[in-house]
Scaffold this motif. Structure first.
Motif, PDB file in Angstrom:
ATOM      1  N   PHE A  25      -7.142 -12.731   4.783  1.00  0.00           N
ATOM      2  CA  PHE A  25      -6.890 -13.229   6.134  1.00  0.00           C
ATOM      3  C   PHE A  25      -5.426 -13.527   6.449  1.00  0.00           C
ATOM      4  CE2 PHE A  25     -11.314 -14.594   5.051  1.00  0.00           C
ATOM      5  CZ  PHE A  25     -11.941 -13.639   5.832  1.00  0.00           C
ATOM      6  N   GLN A  26      -4.487 -13.131   5.576  1.00  0.00           N
ATOM      7  CA  GLN A  26      -3.067 -13.343   5.838  1.00  0.00           C
ATOM      8  C   GLN A  26      -2.596 -12.736   7.170  1.00  0.00           C
ATOM      9  OE1 GLN A  26      -0.832 -15.193   4.596  1.00  0.00           O
ATOM     10  NE2 GLN A  26       0.985 -14.380   5.627  1.00  0.00           N
ATOM     11  N   PRO A  27      -3.029 -11.508   7.567  1.00  0.00           N
ATOM     12  CA  PRO A  27      -2.571 -10.959   8.847  1.00  0.00           C
ATOM     13  C   PRO A  27      -2.853 -11.871  10.039  1.00  0.00           C
ATOM     14  CG  PRO A  27      -3.561  -9.219   7.543  1.00  0.00           C
ATOM     15  CD  PRO A  27      -3.824 -10.514   6.803  1.00  0.00           C
ATOM     16  N   LEU A  28      -3.993 -12.551  10.039  1.00  0.00           N
ATOM     17  CA  LEU A  28      -4.316 -13.467  11.142  1.00  0.00           C
ATOM     18  C   LEU A  28      -3.355 -14.639  11.176  1.00  0.00           C
ATOM     19  CD1 LEU A  28      -8.212 -13.508  10.892  1.00  0.00           C
ATOM     20  CD2 LEU A  28      -6.855 -12.557  12.759  1.00  0.00           C
ATOM     21  N   ASP A  29      -2.931 -15.124   9.998  1.00  0.00           N
ATOM     22  CA  ASP A  29      -1.991 -16.234   9.942  1.00  0.00           C
ATOM     23  C   ASP A  29      -0.627 -15.808  10.483  1.00  0.00           C
ATOM     24  OD1 ASP A  29      -1.619 -18.952   9.343  1.00  0.00           O
ATOM     25  OD2 ASP A  29      -0.541 -18.463   7.513  1.00  0.00           O
ATOM     26  N   LEU A  30      -0.196 -14.598  10.122  1.00  0.00           N
ATOM     27  CA  LEU A  30       1.083 -14.090  10.607  1.00  0.00           C
ATOM     28  C   LEU A  30       1.069 -13.944  12.129  1.00  0.00           C
ATOM     29  CD1 LEU A  30       3.609 -11.785   9.221  1.00  0.00           C
ATOM     30  CD2 LEU A  30       2.512 -10.887  11.255  1.00  0.00           C
ATOM     31  N   VAL A  31      -0.004 -13.369  12.680  1.00  0.00           N
ATOM     32  CA  VAL A  31      -0.114 -13.189  14.134  1.00  0.00           C
ATOM     33  C   VAL A  31      -0.114 -14.542  14.839  1.00  0.00           C
ATOM     34  CG1 VAL A  31      -1.643 -12.387  15.982  1.00  0.00           C
ATOM     35  CG2 VAL A  31      -1.245 -10.947  13.988  1.00  0.00           C
ATOM     36  N   LYS A  32      -0.822 -15.510  14.263  1.00  0.00           N
ATOM     37  CA  LYS A  32      -0.855 -16.864  14.842  1.00  0.00           C
ATOM     38  C   LYS A  32       0.539 -17.473  14.900  1.00  0.00           C
ATOM     39  CE  LYS A  32      -1.147 -20.279  12.356  1.00  0.00           C
ATOM     40  NZ  LYS A  32      -0.278 -21.371  11.833  1.00  0.00           N
ATOM     41  N   THR A  33       1.304 -17.352  13.792  1.00  0.00           N
ATOM     42  CA  THR A  33       2.659 -17.916  13.748  1.00  0.00           C
ATOM     43  C   THR A  33       3.566 -17.227  14.761  1.00  0.00           C
ATOM     44  OG1 THR A  33       2.393 -18.452  11.407  1.00  0.00           O
ATOM     45  CG2 THR A  33       4.642 -18.386  12.237  1.00  0.00           C
ATOM     46  N   SER A  51      -1.599  -7.471  21.188  1.00  0.00           N
ATOM     47  CA  SER A  51      -0.259  -6.926  21.434  1.00  0.00           C
ATOM     48  C   SER A  51       0.722  -7.342  20.336  1.00  0.00           C
ATOM     49  CB  SER A  51       0.260  -7.333  22.817  1.00  0.00           C
ATOM     50  OG  SER A  51       0.214  -8.717  22.975  1.00  0.00           O
ATOM     51  N   VAL A  52       0.595  -8.580  19.833  1.00  0.00           N
ATOM     52  CA  VAL A  52       1.455  -9.024  18.726  1.00  0.00           C
ATOM     53  C   VAL A  52       1.121  -8.225  17.467  1.00  0.00           C
ATOM     54  CG1 VAL A  52       1.998 -10.949  17.176  1.00  0.00           C
ATOM     55  CG2 VAL A  52       1.854 -11.339  19.638  1.00  0.00           C
ATOM     56  N   LEU A  53      -0.161  -8.027  17.216  1.00  0.00           N
ATOM     57  CA  LEU A  53      -0.613  -7.256  16.051  1.00  0.00           C
ATOM     58  C   LEU A  53      -0.028  -5.839  16.078  1.00  0.00           C
ATOM     59  CD1 LEU A  53      -2.860  -7.780  13.726  1.00  0.00           C
ATOM     60  CD2 LEU A  53      -4.252  -6.255  15.102  1.00  0.00           C
ATOM     61  N   LEU A  54      -0.145  -5.163  17.243  1.00  0.00           N
ATOM     62  CA  LEU A  54       0.370  -3.799  17.375  1.00  0.00           C
ATOM     63  C   LEU A  54       1.884  -3.758  17.253  1.00  0.00           C
ATOM     64  CD1 LEU A  54      -1.919  -2.505  20.280  1.00  0.00           C
ATOM     65  CD2 LEU A  54      -2.077  -1.937  17.853  1.00  0.00           C
ATOM     66  N   SER A  55       2.553  -4.778  17.812  1.00  0.00           N
ATOM     67  CA  SER A  55       4.015  -4.845  17.736  1.00  0.00           C
ATOM     68  C   SER A  55       4.485  -4.959  16.281  1.00  0.00           C
ATOM     69  CB  SER A  55       4.518  -6.043  18.554  1.00  0.00           C
ATOM     70  OG  SER A  55       5.870  -6.282  18.297  1.00  0.00           O
ATOM     71  N   VAL A  56       3.798  -5.785  15.493  1.00  0.00           N
ATOM     72  CA  VAL A  56       4.158  -5.943  14.072  1.00  0.00           C
ATOM     73  C   VAL A  56       3.956  -4.626  13.328  1.00  0.00           C
ATOM     74  CG1 VAL A  56       3.573  -7.101  11.896  1.00  0.00           C
ATOM     75  CG2 VAL A  56       3.676  -8.427  14.009  1.00  0.00           C
ATOM     76  N   VAL A  57       2.824  -3.957  13.562  1.00  0.00           N
ATOM     77  CA  VAL A  57       2.541  -2.688  12.884  1.00  0.00           C
ATOM     78  C   VAL A  57       3.569  -1.626  13.271  1.00  0.00           C
ATOM     79  CG1 VAL A  57       0.863  -0.795  12.666  1.00  0.00           C
ATOM     80  CG2 VAL A  57       0.073  -3.159  12.645  1.00  0.00           C
ATOM     81  N   ARG A  58       3.952  -1.628  14.578  1.00  0.00           N
ATOM     82  CA  ARG A  58       4.925  -0.644  15.065  1.00  0.00           C
ATOM     83  C   ARG A  58       6.304  -0.846  14.448  1.00  0.00           C
ATOM     84  NH1 ARG A  58       2.905  -0.831  20.124  1.00  0.00           N
ATOM     85  NH2 ARG A  58       4.292  -2.548  20.601  1.00  0.00           N
ATOM     86  N   THR A  59       6.759  -2.098  14.400  1.00  0.00           N
ATOM     87  CA  THR A  59       8.141  -2.379  13.968  1.00  0.00           C
ATOM     88  C   THR A  59       8.271  -2.635  12.471  1.00  0.00           C
ATOM     89  OG1 THR A  59       7.842  -4.718  14.544  1.00  0.00           O
ATOM     90  CG2 THR A  59       8.844  -3.287  16.218  1.00  0.00           C
ATOM     91  N   GLU A  60       7.204  -3.123  11.840  1.00  0.00           N
ATOM     92  CA  GLU A  60       7.303  -3.504  10.425  1.00  0.00           C
ATOM     93  C   GLU A  60       6.277  -2.802   9.543  1.00  0.00           C
ATOM     94  OE1 GLU A  60       7.530  -7.873  10.091  1.00  0.00           O
ATOM     95  OE2 GLU A  60       7.888  -7.897  12.255  1.00  0.00           O
ATOM     96  N   ARG A  61       5.593  -1.783  10.098  1.00  0.00           N
ATOM     97  CA  ARG A  61       4.556  -1.039   9.390  1.00  0.00           C
ATOM     98  C   ARG A  61       3.340  -1.921   9.098  1.00  0.00           C
ATOM     99  NH1 ARG A  61       7.323   3.448   6.303  1.00  0.00           N
ATOM    100  NH2 ARG A  61       8.891   4.118   7.820  1.00  0.00           N
ATOM    101  N   LEU A  62       2.305  -1.308   8.558  1.00  0.00           N
ATOM    102  CA  LEU A  62       1.053  -2.021   8.302  1.00  0.00           C
ATOM    103  C   LEU A  62       1.245  -3.172   7.320  1.00  0.00           C
ATOM    104  CD1 LEU A  62      -1.965  -1.973   9.018  1.00  0.00           C
ATOM    105  CD2 LEU A  62      -2.337  -0.563   6.995  1.00  0.00           C
ATOM    106  N   LEU A  63       2.066  -2.947   6.290  1.00  0.00           N
ATOM    107  CA  LEU A  63       2.283  -4.001   5.293  1.00  0.00           C
ATOM    108  C   LEU A  63       3.012  -5.205   5.880  1.00  0.00           C
ATOM    109  CD1 LEU A  63       3.137  -2.020   2.029  1.00  0.00           C
ATOM    110  CD2 LEU A  63       1.089  -3.354   2.516  1.00  0.00           C
ATOM    111  N   GLY A  64       3.656  -5.018   7.048  1.00  0.00           N
ATOM    112  CA  GLY A  64       4.314  -6.142   7.726  1.00  0.00           C
ATOM    113  C   GLY A  64       3.348  -7.254   8.082  1.00  0.00           C
ATOM    114  N   LEU A  65       2.053  -6.909   8.202  1.00  0.00           N
ATOM    115  CA  LEU A  65       1.030  -7.922   8.497  1.00  0.00           C
ATOM    116  C   LEU A  65       0.818  -8.875   7.333  1.00  0.00           C
ATOM    117  CD1 LEU A  65      -1.603  -5.670  10.303  1.00  0.00           C
ATOM    118  CD2 LEU A  65      -0.191  -7.433  11.365  1.00  0.00           C
TER     119      LEU A  65
END
Length: 282
Positions: A25-33, A51-65
């Motif tokens: 569940f780390q990706p949910l914590d990152l999106v929340k922050t 939109s925050v989730l997609l922005s992170v994946v776009r700019t920092e790749r999937l592992l950015g989550l």
């Protein structure tokens, strides 16, 4: 672990349950922050979880989550272990083998969370900074060293009051709802192979209620830890004045509720199953 003290067994069970839930569940914590630390002047209009989730994946790749997962592990593995071993010790000392009443459950959960929250706060501060994207730390130890040198050791305990105001009521309310809903289950379900699923469902219900009640304190805590110059009351005033009034205190509520609810439900289910396997009453 036949010779280990029961509290150490509880610590081991809690640590393992915390490891599983943190990784999932780390990706949910990152999106929340990210949602809670968006600059209102920079982002016009409403910005949602997707939109925050997609922005992170776009700019920092999937592992950015999973950014911030290393401080999350450093915090959660010992933190959940400390929480469950403290909970077990308090329960054995004050209540022993009977089921706690509602108020006793609140005090048990709140007391265990106070101990774990204070001990693990420095890593919580680092985790929040990793996730918000404003700081470029290389490692957990490097971040701890950098904060101590640049801002002093006291910065590692920023947001202590907001953290306790969030975590102690959350844990107390969670344990109360969880123990009461579990007590209301029919005995046939509690003793059947479906018991873990039933316990998980009780955990989900308890988590949603506890998350919503404590959401405002979570938003305040995030602001204080990302902006160390802010005091708790200043952060409350800032959120109210700058971030859409009372609604600002519920920013990031959806990912936090999802994460806290699923993490707590999984942690308690895994913990109780493991404690049962090694012959201890949780």
């Amino acid at each position: 672990m036949p010779l280990a003290h029961p509290a150490i067994k509880a610590f081991m069970c809690g640590s393992l349950s915390g490891t599983c839930s943190t990784l999932l569940f780390q990706p949910l914590d990152l999106v929340k922050t990210r949602l809670q630390t968006l600059q209102s002047g920079v982002h016009s209009g409403r910005v949602g979880m997707v939109s925050v989730l997609l922005s992170v994946v776009r700019t920092e790749r999937l592992l950015g989550l999973w950014k911030g997962v290393s401080p999350s592990f450093v915090r959660t593995i010992p933190g959940v272990g400390i929480y469950f071993s403290t909970y077990y010790s308090l329960k054995q000392h004050f209540i022993q083998d009977r089921r706690p009443a509602a108020l006793e459950a609140v005090l048990l959960g709140g007391g265990a969370r106070t101990v774990a929250g204070v001990v693990m706060l420095p890593v919580t501060v680092i985790k929040t900074r990793f996730e918000c994207g404003r700081y470029s730390y290389g490692s957990v130890m490097g971040a701890l060293r950098s904060v101590c040198q640049a801002e002093g050791p006291a910065a590692l305990f920023s947001g202590l009051m907001a953290t306790l105001l969030r975590d102690v009521p959350f844990s107390g309310i969670y344990v109360m709802f969880y123990s009461q809903t579990k007590a209301s289950l029919p005995k046939e379900i509690s003793r059947s192979p479906a018991a873990p699923v039933a316990n998980f469902s009780c955990g989900v219900l308890a988590g949603v209620l506890a998350s919503l009640i404590t959401q405002p304190a979570d938003v305040v805590k995030t602001h204080v830890q990302v902006n160390p110059q802010l005091k708790t009351l200043e952060a409350i005033r800032y959120i109210y004045m700058v971030e859409h009034g009372l609604l600002g205190f519920f920013r990031g509520a959806v990912p936090r509720s999802l994460r806290r609810t699923m993490m707590a439900a999984m942690a308690w289910t895994v913990y109780e199953q493991m404690m049962a396997r090694i012959g201890l009453k949780s």
